[in-house]
Structures are given as structure tokens and as C-alpha cells.
Write a protein that holds these residues in place. Sequence first.
Motif: not given
Length: 232
Positions: A15-31, A170-173, A188-195
Motif C-alpha cells: 500500500l505504501l509508495f513515496d509521495g503518497m497522501l495519507i489521511a490519519a485519524g486522531g486528535f492530539g495523542l488521542c485515538g 468516547k473522544t477517541a472517535r 485500522a488498528e484496534v485494541e480488540e477484535i471480536v467475533p
Amino acid sequence: MNKVHNDASSALEGLLFDGMLIAAGGFGLCGIPELLIGGIRQAGTKELTIASNNCGVDDFGLGMLLKTKQIRKMISSYVGENAEFMRQYLSGELELEFNPQGTLAERMRAGGAGIAGFYTKTGVGTVVAEGKEHKVFDGETYMLETGIVADLSIVKAWKADASGNLVFRKTARNFNPPAATCGRTCVAEVEEIVPVGSLEPDQIHLPGIYVHRLIEGKHEKRIEQRTTRAAA
């Protein structure tokens, strides 16, 4: 299709290549998607343009990619708490496109919804408006902002099922849902994957149709500032 991967490196493979545009979630260090940021750092992908509310701090989050000089341009709302960001910007090493927070969130949402652009009053008459088309509606001046469509979205959620349905805590949304929808591919990375089937439909904040790859991992929970109060 199996969306679950063992780690950040395998989830980002191809998925990665030089010069690409990435949208990253989060606010400060939250989420923030800290594991995926680490994967990008390890891959050494460079000349990146990153759309994110801010750029982490000097030694954590997106700040790690600044430290390794992998970022060419930031599309951001807030650049505080990061001395290296300031140093690179003032020295001309880093390009910066300022966006008001609501405008940045809407640019991501619009890109994910297939909306090429929209008019807003926010920023009219400031440096943010320079070079942008203006139009008058009902006697008020608005300026044109374009939707963001990223090559890749990286986001962090609390829970997911194996289909990629996400639940944020909560605010990590914060910026995570609009960032997720505006990428041609979303990891996406998550803390837990459920069935599959264990999440109540009304609990799901982002449908799995937007998420292409998933990883589960342990996360470091940092805060940007520590406040103290003198004893009475």
C-alpha cells in the motif's frame, strides 16, 4: 476476504509508495494509529503528504515520521506541542497547509462522500483563503474548499469485528471516522477484535465497508500535557 493481519507491516504491505497522501485519524495523542505510524516509519516511505489534525509530539505519533524526515507536507489544523515541526517549517524543510479544524474534518468527510468541494465562510479574509475561489451567497462571502481523497487512511478504534465494523471509545472517535472514509484504502488498528455478530448494530460507529485491513495490538496511552495544582 480476510481483513485481519498479524501486524502493521503485513497490513501495510503493497500500500505504501513515496509521495503518497495519507489521511490519519486522531486528535492530539488521542485515538492516533500509533502502530501503523510505526509501520510506515519502519518501511521508510518518504516524501509523504499527511492530512491530520496535528502531527503528534516530538517522540510519538506522527512526530516520529517528522524526526526521520519522511514527511514532505502536512495538511493540519494545529501544530503546537511539537518543536521539530516548528523547526522544519521555519527552516523551509516542511510544507504546511493550514486548515481550520471543522474545515479539515469536512474536507475528509466530503472526499469520502464523493463530494468534490464545498463553500464555507470559515477562513474568509485570512491567509487560509489566499488563492481560493470566492462566491457570494445571500450577501455573505464564502470560499471553495476541496474534498480530500487520500491514497491511504490509517485510523485507530477500540473494537472491531473481523468484517471491519469499528467502535470508537468516547473522544477517541474524533477525526477517525472522516479520515477512514476518505482513503482509497483504509487500514485500522484496534485494541480488540471480536467475533462477527457480537457487536450490536447500534454500537457500530463506522461500517466495515470502509475498512480494508485490520490489526489488533497493545497501545501506549499518552497525554500531551500534564497539569498540576498547588495544595490549598
